[in-house]
Write a protein that holds these residues in place. Structure first.
Motif, PDB file in Angstrom:
ATOM      1  N   ASN A 110       9.643   2.491   2.732  1.00  0.00           N
ATOM      2  CA  ASN A 110      10.593   3.088   3.690  1.00  0.00           C
ATOM      3  C   ASN A 110      12.033   3.048   3.172  1.00  0.00           C
ATOM      4  O   ASN A 110      12.973   2.766   3.918  1.00  0.00           O
ATOM      5  CB  ASN A 110      10.505   2.375   5.050  1.00  0.00           C
ATOM      6  CG  ASN A 110       9.150   2.540   5.693  1.00  0.00           C
ATOM      7  OD1 ASN A 110       8.503   3.584   5.567  1.00  0.00           O
ATOM      8  ND2 ASN A 110       8.688   1.499   6.390  1.00  0.00           N
ATOM      9  N   GLY A 111      12.178   3.309   1.886  1.00  0.00           N
ATOM     10  CA  GLY A 111      13.512   3.375   1.298  1.00  0.00           C
ATOM     11  C   GLY A 111      14.111   2.043   0.912  1.00  0.00           C
ATOM     12  O   GLY A 111      15.221   2.001   0.374  1.00  0.00           O
ATOM     13  N   ASN A 112      13.413   0.945   1.157  1.00  0.00           N
ATOM     14  CA  ASN A 112      13.935  -0.383   0.850  1.00  0.00           C
ATOM     15  C   ASN A 112      13.060  -1.086  -0.181  1.00  0.00           C
ATOM     16  O   ASN A 112      11.828  -1.002  -0.109  1.00  0.00           O
ATOM     17  CB  ASN A 112      13.993  -1.243   2.117  1.00  0.00           C
ATOM     18  CG  ASN A 112      14.913  -0.654   3.170  1.00  0.00           C
ATOM     19  OD1 ASN A 112      16.062  -0.313   2.883  1.00  0.00           O
ATOM     20  ND2 ASN A 112      14.409  -0.518   4.393  1.00  0.00           N
ATOM     21  N   SER A 117      13.000  -7.431   1.387  1.00  0.00           N
ATOM     22  CA  SER A 117      12.397  -7.716   2.693  1.00  0.00           C
ATOM     23  C   SER A 117      12.590  -9.187   3.049  1.00  0.00           C
ATOM     24  O   SER A 117      12.485 -10.065   2.193  1.00  0.00           O
ATOM     25  CB  SER A 117      10.897  -7.405   2.651  1.00  0.00           C
ATOM     26  OG  SER A 117      10.234  -7.976   3.763  1.00  0.00           O
ATOM     27  N   PRO A 118      12.866  -9.489   4.331  1.00  0.00           N
ATOM     28  CA  PRO A 118      13.022 -10.897   4.729  1.00  0.00           C
ATOM     29  C   PRO A 118      11.739 -11.704   4.563  1.00  0.00           C
ATOM     30  O   PRO A 118      11.778 -12.939   4.529  1.00  0.00           O
ATOM     31  CB  PRO A 118      13.433 -10.804   6.209  1.00  0.00           C
ATOM     32  CG  PRO A 118      13.021  -9.440   6.643  1.00  0.00           C
ATOM     33  CD  PRO A 118      13.121  -8.563   5.454  1.00  0.00           C
ATOM     34  N   ASP A 119      10.609 -11.014   4.449  1.00  0.00           N
ATOM     35  CA  ASP A 119       9.328 -11.706   4.289  1.00  0.00           C
ATOM     36  C   ASP A 119       8.975 -11.968   2.826  1.00  0.00           C
ATOM     37  O   ASP A 119       7.945 -12.585   2.538  1.00  0.00           O
ATOM     38  CB  ASP A 119       8.199 -10.883   4.923  1.00  0.00           C
ATOM     39  CG  ASP A 119       8.396 -10.670   6.417  1.00  0.00           C
ATOM     40  OD1 ASP A 119       8.935 -11.595   7.063  1.00  0.00           O
ATOM     41  OD2 ASP A 119       8.030  -9.601   6.923  1.00  0.00           O
ATOM     42  N   PHE A 120       9.812 -11.489   1.906  1.00  0.00           N
ATOM     43  CA  PHE A 120       9.481 -11.658   0.491  1.00  0.00           C
ATOM     44  C   PHE A 120       9.570 -13.136   0.120  1.00  0.00           C
ATOM     45  O   PHE A 120      10.531 -13.817   0.472  1.00  0.00           O
ATOM     46  CB  PHE A 120      10.440 -10.841  -0.381  1.00  0.00           C
ATOM     47  CG  PHE A 120       9.997 -10.722  -1.810  1.00  0.00           C
ATOM     48  CD1 PHE A 120       9.054  -9.782  -2.178  1.00  0.00           C
ATOM     49  CD2 PHE A 120      10.519 -11.564  -2.789  1.00  0.00           C
ATOM     50  CE1 PHE A 120       8.641  -9.665  -3.492  1.00  0.00           C
ATOM     51  CE2 PHE A 120      10.104 -11.456  -4.107  1.00  0.00           C
ATOM     52  CZ  PHE A 120       9.163 -10.504  -4.460  1.00  0.00           C
ATOM     53  N   PRO A 121       8.560 -13.675  -0.595  1.00  0.00           N
ATOM     54  CA  PRO A 121       8.555 -15.110  -0.921  1.00  0.00           C
ATOM     55  C   PRO A 121       9.800 -15.538  -1.697  1.00  0.00           C
ATOM     56  O   PRO A 121      10.136 -14.951  -2.730  1.00  0.00           O
ATOM     57  CB  PRO A 121       7.298 -15.266  -1.788  1.00  0.00           C
ATOM     58  CG  PRO A 121       6.418 -14.116  -1.399  1.00  0.00           C
ATOM     59  CD  PRO A 121       7.355 -12.992  -1.092  1.00  0.00           C
ATOM     60  N   PRO A 170       4.084   0.511  -2.982  1.00  0.00           N
ATOM     61  CA  PRO A 170       2.948  -0.360  -3.274  1.00  0.00           C
ATOM     62  C   PRO A 170       1.614   0.328  -2.980  1.00  0.00           C
ATOM     63  O   PRO A 170       1.492   1.082  -2.013  1.00  0.00           O
ATOM     64  CB  PRO A 170       3.168  -1.553  -2.346  1.00  0.00           C
ATOM     65  CG  PRO A 170       4.626  -1.547  -2.042  1.00  0.00           C
ATOM     66  CD  PRO A 170       5.031  -0.102  -2.027  1.00  0.00           C
ATOM     67  N   ILE A 171       0.646   0.059  -3.838  1.00  0.00           N
ATOM     68  CA  ILE A 171      -0.715   0.569  -3.665  1.00  0.00           C
ATOM     69  C   ILE A 171      -1.641  -0.634  -3.563  1.00  0.00           C
ATOM     70  O   ILE A 171      -1.869  -1.340  -4.540  1.00  0.00           O
ATOM     71  CB  ILE A 171      -1.145   1.434  -4.875  1.00  0.00           C
ATOM     72  CG1 ILE A 171      -0.268   2.666  -4.985  1.00  0.00           C
ATOM     73  CG2 ILE A 171      -2.611   1.813  -4.782  1.00  0.00           C
ATOM     74  CD1 ILE A 171      -0.510   3.703  -3.913  1.00  0.00           C
ATOM     75  N   GLY A 172      -2.157  -0.899  -2.377  1.00  0.00           N
ATOM     76  CA  GLY A 172      -3.067  -2.025  -2.206  1.00  0.00           C
ATOM     77  C   GLY A 172      -2.346  -3.366  -2.253  1.00  0.00           C
ATOM     78  O   GLY A 172      -1.150  -3.450  -2.537  1.00  0.00           O
ATOM     79  N   GLU A 173      -3.106  -4.415  -1.987  1.00  0.00           N
ATOM     80  CA  GLU A 173      -2.537  -5.752  -1.910  1.00  0.00           C
ATOM     81  C   GLU A 173      -2.628  -6.516  -3.216  1.00  0.00           C
ATOM     82  O   GLU A 173      -1.838  -7.433  -3.459  1.00  0.00           O
ATOM     83  CB  GLU A 173      -3.237  -6.553  -0.800  1.00  0.00           C
ATOM     84  CG  GLU A 173      -2.970  -6.035   0.609  1.00  0.00           C
ATOM     85  CD  GLU A 173      -1.508  -6.188   1.008  1.00  0.00           C
ATOM     86  OE1 GLU A 173      -0.908  -7.220   0.656  1.00  0.00           O
ATOM     87  OE2 GLU A 173      -0.976  -5.278   1.661  1.00  0.00           O
ATOM     88  N   HIS A 174      -3.600  -6.172  -4.066  1.00  0.00           N
ATOM     89  CA  HIS A 174      -3.765  -6.965  -5.287  1.00  0.00           C
ATOM     90  C   HIS A 174      -4.388  -6.134  -6.398  1.00  0.00           C
ATOM     91  O   HIS A 174      -4.883  -5.022  -6.170  1.00  0.00           O
ATOM     92  CB  HIS A 174      -4.624  -8.206  -4.993  1.00  0.00           C
ATOM     93  CG  HIS A 174      -6.053  -7.896  -4.668  1.00  0.00           C
ATOM     94  ND1 HIS A 174      -6.465  -7.386  -3.456  1.00  0.00           N
ATOM     95  CD2 HIS A 174      -7.183  -8.000  -5.420  1.00  0.00           C
ATOM     96  CE1 HIS A 174      -7.770  -7.207  -3.456  1.00  0.00           C
ATOM     97  NE2 HIS A 174      -8.241  -7.553  -4.631  1.00  0.00           N
ATOM     98  N   ILE A 175      -4.355  -6.718  -7.604  1.00  0.00           N
ATOM     99  CA  ILE A 175      -4.972  -6.115  -8.784  1.00  0.00           C
ATOM    100  C   ILE A 175      -5.307  -7.248  -9.742  1.00  0.00           C
ATOM    101  O   ILE A 175      -4.591  -8.260  -9.790  1.00  0.00           O
ATOM    102  CB  ILE A 175      -4.032  -5.084  -9.462  1.00  0.00           C
ATOM    103  CG1 ILE A 175      -4.768  -4.274 -10.539  1.00  0.00           C
ATOM    104  CG2 ILE A 175      -2.816  -5.762 -10.060  1.00  0.00           C
ATOM    105  CD1 ILE A 175      -5.772  -3.295  -9.994  1.00  0.00           C
TER     106      ILE A 175
END
Length: 202
Positions: A110-112, A117-121, A170-175
């Motif tokens: 969403n442009g950010n 993000s405040p949730d980023f570790p 981002p595409i998916g949660e993991h790789i």
């Protein structure tokens, strides 16, 4: 192809080197320690900020892969940025591609940026900001570069060869690190992201 992999003993670099070698490419593994690498990978001891060796490798390689990253435990990250800038300079004026292993923090939702993000570790934030700066340095250059950012989580796992590709979101949660290596060598064999960043995930 002749491919030189910086950080060839690391989690990602070792898998990139192995994947390239398994497909018949001539692989040079570059490490700071000069440690042992698989028999099919030629070992070279050097740092990515070593100007002379980087230029020598760029002159005889089709691609340099920078599977390196800034320290996660603190310290000055300028050495990482200097190393990336040195590899940019090494391929300047050549046909050699520069592929940089990126991070998920510079991906955009969403442009950010994800890193904002405040949730980023918190433990990954400084590292991600530094790699984001490296992406901007690549974008400002005129060399043939590509950055591959993994999904939000990357870890050793299974080589499936099945994943999704994207550009800046981002595409998916993991790789798995193994499938990341598959995607990177696929890009070298069939270029689709010259002077672009792309990403992958399940």
């Amino acid at each position: 192809m002749k491919i030189a992999v910086y950080g060839a003993s690391g989690m990602v670099g070792s898998r990139v080197a192995a994947e390239a070698a398994s497909r018949g490419h001539e692989v040079t593994g570059v490490t700071r320690s000069g440690g042992e690498l698989p028999a099919e990978v030629r070992a070279v001891q050097a740092n990515a900020d070593d100007v002379a060796s980087a230029k020598e490798l760029a002159a005889v390689s089709d691609a340099l892969v920078a599977a390196i990253g800034p320290s996660r435990t603190g310290g000055d990250h300028q050495d990482y940025l200097d190393a990336v800038d040195n590899l940019i300079a090494a391929v300047q004026g050549t046909a050699t591609r520069l592929i940089v292993v990126g991070g998920a923090g510079s991906l955009v939702v969403n442009g950010n940026r994800v890193v904002d993000s405040p949730d980023f570790p918190a433990e990954y934030k400084n590292e991600s900001l530094t790699v984001s700066q490296a992406l901007e340095n690549l974008r400002a250059s005129d060399v043939n570069w590509t950055m591959l950012s993994p999904a939000l989580a990357i870890a050793p796992g299974e080589r499936t060869g099945v994943f999704r590709l994207g550009q800046d979101e981002p595409i998916g949660e993991h790789i798995s690190a193994e499938d990341y290596a598959v995607a990177l060598i696929n890009e070298l064999e069939q270029p689709a992201n010259n002077r672009k960043r792309f990403t992958l995930g399940y």
